[in-house]
Design a protein around this motif. Structure first.
Motif, mmCIF file in Angstrom:
data_model
loop_
_atom_site.group_PDB
_atom_site.id
_atom_site.type_symbol
_atom_site.label_atom_id
_atom_site.label_comp_id
_atom_site.label_asym_id
_atom_site.label_seq_id
_atom_site.Cartn_x
_atom_site.Cartn_y
_atom_site.Cartn_z
ATOM 1 N N ILE A 157 0.836 -1.162 0.045
ATOM 2 C CA ILE A 157 0.125 0.037 0.249
ATOM 3 C C ILE A 157 0.885 1.299 -0.074
ATOM 4 O O ILE A 157 0.454 2.311 -0.491
ATOM 5 N N GLY A 158 2.295 1.169 0.499
ATOM 6 C CA GLY A 158 2.739 2.360 0.590
ATOM 7 C C GLY A 158 4.218 2.059 1.296
ATOM 8 O O GLY A 158 4.747 1.188 1.363
ATOM 9 N N THR A 159 4.907 3.207 1.565
ATOM 10 C CA THR A 159 6.253 3.478 2.059
ATOM 11 C C THR A 159 6.106 4.311 3.339
ATOM 12 O O THR A 159 5.556 5.610 3.430
ATOM 13 N N VAL A 160 6.719 3.890 4.327
ATOM 14 C CA VAL A 160 7.085 4.882 5.622
ATOM 15 C C VAL A 160 8.056 5.994 5.416
ATOM 16 O O VAL A 160 9.131 5.833 4.713
ATOM 17 N N THR A 161 7.656 7.291 5.319
ATOM 18 C CA THR A 161 8.301 8.353 4.978
ATOM 19 C C THR A 161 8.952 9.388 6.313
ATOM 20 O O THR A 161 9.929 9.945 5.816
ATOM 21 N N ARG A 162 8.036 8.984 7.211
ATOM 22 C CA ARG A 162 8.600 10.039 8.393
ATOM 23 C C ARG A 162 8.204 9.236 9.501
ATOM 24 O O ARG A 162 7.073 8.671 9.730
ATOM 25 N N VAL A 163 9.185 9.134 10.783
ATOM 26 C CA VAL A 163 9.181 8.313 11.705
ATOM 27 C C VAL A 163 9.144 9.128 13.144
ATOM 28 O O VAL A 163 9.972 9.995 13.237
ATOM 29 N N GLU A 171 3.364 7.256 3.015
ATOM 30 C CA GLU A 171 2.842 7.683 1.742
ATOM 31 C C GLU A 171 2.560 6.536 0.873
ATOM 32 O O GLU A 171 3.087 5.497 0.818
ATOM 33 N N MET A 172 1.345 6.670 0.273
ATOM 34 C CA MET A 172 0.788 5.464 -0.679
ATOM 35 C C MET A 172 1.355 5.490 -1.891
ATOM 36 O O MET A 172 1.791 6.492 -2.284
ATOM 37 N N LEU A 173 1.017 4.340 -2.327
ATOM 38 C CA LEU A 173 1.696 4.042 -3.667
ATOM 39 C C LEU A 173 1.240 4.900 -4.884
ATOM 40 O O LEU A 173 1.682 5.113 -6.160
ATOM 41 N N THR A 174 0.155 5.488 -4.366
ATOM 42 C CA THR A 174 -0.541 6.679 -5.404
ATOM 43 C C THR A 174 0.230 7.903 -5.552
ATOM 44 O O THR A 174 -0.027 8.610 -6.417
ATOM 45 N N VAL A 197 8.221 1.115 -11.565
ATOM 46 C CA VAL A 197 7.016 2.007 -11.450
ATOM 47 C C VAL A 197 7.280 3.383 -12.077
ATOM 48 O O VAL A 197 8.355 4.228 -11.525
ATOM 49 N N GLN A 198 6.463 3.898 -12.940
ATOM 50 C CA GLN A 198 6.503 5.359 -13.551
ATOM 51 C C GLN A 198 5.860 6.351 -12.888
ATOM 52 O O GLN A 198 6.065 7.179 -12.385
ATOM 53 N N LYS A 199 4.388 5.839 -12.637
ATOM 54 C CA LYS A 199 3.633 6.796 -12.080
ATOM 55 C C LYS A 199 2.362 6.177 -11.946
ATOM 56 O O LYS A 199 1.999 4.783 -11.952
#
Length: 282
Positions: A157-163, A171-174, A197-199
């Motif tokens: 679904i996404g990536t951890v960007t701030r902890v 942040e989601m894959l979108t 992944v491009q977009k």
């Protein structure tokens, strides 16, 4: 004359007392029947008692009816309130059942992975950023770091960007943040075909994977996974399914349109993937 009158009065009183004593004695004897006088006296007493008790019985019955009416109204109000709560109770039951099913799926998927996972729950999600980000209830104290992959029971679904200490921002894959350096492999007939992944095409709600070699043979239905070649993502995290394949504008490679497995509109229970140092060295 007065003396004679007094004497007669005394005789009458004595005679009355004697008659009364005789009547009392007679009434106390064992008999199978009563006299007319006793019957009259008993009937008169019973009738008088009924007449005297009638108003009191009526008032008591009236108050009893009123009390029962108030009790019935109160009971009806309680029943009506319970009936009105039935839809909410049913919704709560369905929500809890769905939540339990999600947790079971998350634990089942987590147990099948060779890497470590940290279960978490979404605690905040802004309406204006609904398809971009959310906050979870795990942070630095739980072992989270930036760049970790975040999954739902269905897929990435996404990536951890701030902890932070006890929370993290995902942040989601979108979004372009999660798409950055996301290398994938598409499994076609058991053979991995690589791309990146491009977009995210927001009009079609599809993830666009580029740099796929020509004549790769990809077809709709092929599943897309993380390759583990770039970043903190381990290999084999399910992303989605290919729904369309086309050549790029120069005809040198192919692009694949991928339907995400995770439901971006409904994210509640997630788990963060912690890639082991050994797999990163490999």
């Amino acid at each position: 004359m007065n003396r004679l009158f007094n004497r007669n009065r005394m005789l009458i009183i004595l005679f009355g007392i004697i008659i009364l004593i005789l009547l009392i004695g007679f009434s106390m004897t064992d008999r199978s029947s009563t006299t007319r006088a006793e019957q009259f006296t008993a009937d008169a007493a019973a009738g008088s008692q009924m007449i005297i008790n009638a108003p009191f019985d009526f008032v008591g019955s009236l108050f009893g009816t009123i009390t029962r009416s108030f009790n019935a109204v109160e009971e009806n109000e309680k029943l009506r309130a319970q009936l009105e709560m039935l839809p909410q109770m049913q919704a709560d039951i369905e929500r809890l059942e769905a939540e339990n099913e999600e947790l079971r799926e998350a634990l089942d998927i987590s147990s099948r992975q060779s890497y470590e996972s940290i279960n978490a729950r979404v605690i905040s999600r802004s309406h204006d950023q609904w398809l971009n980000s959310f906050t979870i209830d795990k942070g630095e104290t739980d072992g989270l770091t930036t760049g970790m992959a975040v999954m739902t029971p269905e897929g990435l679904i996404g990536t951890v960007t701030r902890v932070n200490g006890g929370t993290s921002y995902v942040e989601m894959l979108t979004t372009s943040v999660s798409q950055n350096n996301l290398s994938v492999e598409v499994m076609h007939d058991g053979t991995p075909i690589y791309g990146n992944v491009q977009k995210y095409d927001k009009e079609r709600n599809l993830l666009v994977v580029e740099n796929i070699k020509n004549r790769s043979g990809l077809s709709p239905g092929d599943e897309v996974f993380t390759s583990g070649l770039v970043g903190n993502y381990p290999e084999g995290l399910l992303i989605g399914t290919v729904v369309e394949v086309e050549n790029d504008e120069y005809g040198l490679s192919q692009n694949a349109y991928v339907q995400l497995k995770s439901n971006a509109d409904n994210v509640d229970v997630v788990f963060v993937i912690e890639r082991s140092p050994e797999s990163m060295e490999d």
